[in-house]
Motif scaffolding. Sequence first.
Motif, PDB file in Angstrom:
ATOM      1  N   GLU A   1      31.862  43.166  61.502  1.00 24.36           N
ATOM      2  CA  GLU A   1      31.416  42.939  61.137  1.00 24.36           C
ATOM      3  C   GLU A   1      31.169  41.784  59.950  1.00 24.36           C
ATOM      4  O   GLU A   1      31.692  41.392  59.651  1.00 24.36           O
ATOM      5  CB  GLU A   1      29.921  41.915  62.076  1.00 24.36           C
ATOM      6  N   ALA A   2      30.567  43.007  58.825  1.00 20.69           N
ATOM      7  CA  ALA A   2      30.154  43.003  57.246  1.00 20.69           C
ATOM      8  C   ALA A   2      31.982  44.010  57.321  1.00 20.69           C
ATOM      9  O   ALA A   2      32.189  43.225  56.089  1.00 20.69           O
ATOM     10  CB  ALA A   2      29.609  44.439  57.308  1.00 20.69           C
ATOM     11  N   ALA A   3      32.662  43.990  57.614  1.00 18.40           N
ATOM     12  CA  ALA A   3      34.000  44.589  57.313  1.00 18.40           C
ATOM     13  C   ALA A   3      34.816  43.563  57.389  1.00 18.40           C
ATOM     14  O   ALA A   3      35.576  42.966  56.326  1.00 18.40           O
ATOM     15  CB  ALA A   3      34.812  45.765  58.231  1.00 18.40           C
ATOM     16  N   CYS A   4      34.650  42.408  58.673  1.00 20.29           N
ATOM     17  CA  CYS A   4      35.467  41.081  58.592  1.00 20.29           C
ATOM     18  C   CYS A   4      35.007  40.475  58.048  1.00 20.29           C
ATOM     19  O   CYS A   4      36.111  39.536  56.763  1.00 20.29           O
ATOM     20  CB  CYS A   4      35.701  40.801  59.648  1.00 20.29           C
ATOM     21  N   ARG A   5      34.002  39.481  57.387  1.00 20.18           N
ATOM     22  CA  ARG A   5      33.492  39.632  55.802  1.00 20.18           C
ATOM     23  C   ARG A   5      34.120  39.766  54.267  1.00 20.18           C
ATOM     24  O   ARG A   5      34.007  39.240  54.049  1.00 20.18           O
ATOM     25  CB  ARG A   5      31.462  39.546  56.159  1.00 20.18           C
ATOM     26  N   ILE A   6      33.629  41.446  54.367  1.00 26.01           N
ATOM     27  CA  ILE A   6      34.685  41.597  52.974  1.00 26.01           C
ATOM     28  C   ILE A   6      35.794  40.988  53.257  1.00 26.01           C
ATOM     29  O   ILE A   6      35.615  40.899  52.439  1.00 26.01           O
ATOM     30  CB  ILE A   6      34.121  42.934  53.001  1.00 26.01           C
ATOM     31  N   ILE A   7      36.761  41.357  53.877  1.00 31.03           N
ATOM     32  CA  ILE A   7      38.150  41.236  54.388  1.00 31.03           C
ATOM     33  C   ILE A   7      38.167  39.200  53.674  1.00 31.03           C
ATOM     34  O   ILE A   7      39.495  39.426  53.087  1.00 31.03           O
ATOM     35  CB  ILE A   7      39.177  41.232  55.587  1.00 31.03           C
ATOM     36  N   ILE A   8      37.692  38.546  54.869  1.00 29.03           N
ATOM     37  CA  ILE A   8      37.970  37.558  54.783  1.00 29.03           C
ATOM     38  C   ILE A   8      37.547  37.137  53.115  1.00 29.03           C
ATOM     39  O   ILE A   8      38.432  35.964  52.332  1.00 29.03           O
ATOM     40  CB  ILE A   8      36.991  36.671  55.944  1.00 29.03           C
ATOM     41  N   LEU A   9      36.253  37.864  52.315  1.00 31.43           N
ATOM     42  CA  LEU A   9      36.417  37.182  51.251  1.00 31.43           C
ATOM     43  C   LEU A   9      37.215  37.626  50.298  1.00 31.43           C
ATOM     44  O   LEU A   9      37.317  36.786  49.422  1.00 31.43           O
ATOM     45  CB  LEU A   9      34.460  37.778  50.701  1.00 31.43           C
ATOM     46  N   GLU A  10      37.666  39.173  50.851  1.00 29.28           N
ATOM     47  CA  GLU A  10      38.266  39.490  49.026  1.00 29.28           C
ATOM     48  C   GLU A  10      40.219  38.658  49.404  1.00 29.28           C
ATOM     49  O   GLU A  10      40.623  38.229  48.121  1.00 29.28           O
ATOM     50  CB  GLU A  10      38.827  40.694  49.700  1.00 29.28           C
ATOM     51  N   ASP A  11      40.056  38.097  51.169  1.00 28.75           N
ATOM     52  CA  ASP A  11      41.379  36.973  51.222  1.00 28.75           C
ATOM     53  C   ASP A  11      40.988  36.112  49.952  1.00 28.75           C
ATOM     54  O   ASP A  11      42.233  34.883  49.961  1.00 28.75           O
ATOM     55  CB  ASP A  11      41.453  37.321  52.241  1.00 28.75           C
ATOM     56  N   GLN A  12      40.247  35.259  50.274  1.00 33.26           N
ATOM     57  CA  GLN A  12      39.345  34.268  49.574  1.00 33.26           C
ATOM     58  C   GLN A  12      39.527  34.142  48.375  1.00 33.26           C
ATOM     59  O   GLN A  12      40.459  32.734  47.774  1.00 33.26           O
ATOM     60  CB  GLN A  12      38.656  33.273  49.884  1.00 33.26           C
ATOM     61  N   LEU A  13      39.662  34.901  47.925  1.00 32.87           N
ATOM     62  CA  LEU A  13      39.506  35.702  46.302  1.00 32.87           C
ATOM     63  C   LEU A  13      40.648  35.487  45.441  1.00 32.87           C
ATOM     64  O   LEU A  13      40.978  35.099  44.934  1.00 32.87           O
ATOM     65  CB  LEU A  13      38.963  37.030  45.865  1.00 32.87           C
ATOM     66  N   ALA A  14      41.284  36.444  46.591  1.00 34.02           N
ATOM     67  CA  ALA A  14      43.203  36.176  46.048  1.00 34.02           C
ATOM     68  C   ALA A  14      43.712  34.795  46.310  1.00 34.02           C
ATOM     69  O   ALA A  14      44.639  35.236  45.056  1.00 34.02           O
ATOM     70  CB  ALA A  14      43.678  37.286  47.313  1.00 34.02           C
TER      71      ALA A  14
END
Length: 98
Positions: free
Chosen positions: A58-71
């Motif tokens: 769950e945390a990995a998914c959230r991190i990836i979503i945030l990384e994608d939004q940041l990019a």
Amino acid sequence: MGRAAELLGVTQAFLRSLDTAKLITPLRSEGGHRRYSRYQLRIAARARELIDQGTPIEAACRIIILEDQLAGAQRINTELRQAQHHPSQAEPPAGTTD
């Protein structure tokens, strides 16, 4: 799905878990087989990296979503900065008329 799992060095169950977590939703072939894009494979590889480091899915998914939004935000910021430094020649200077 089998080929994608093989490419990433993961199990098919791992890929299904990413689909269940709504991190990636592959397209389906006419026969019902999951088809992953290159982007989805990169996301799955990043998820595997985080999970291998001990991050819960769950945390990995959230991190990836945030990384994608940041990019995405960084891309927009770069485009806006470039537009400020290179204004369009199509716009006449302020205060001029034809």
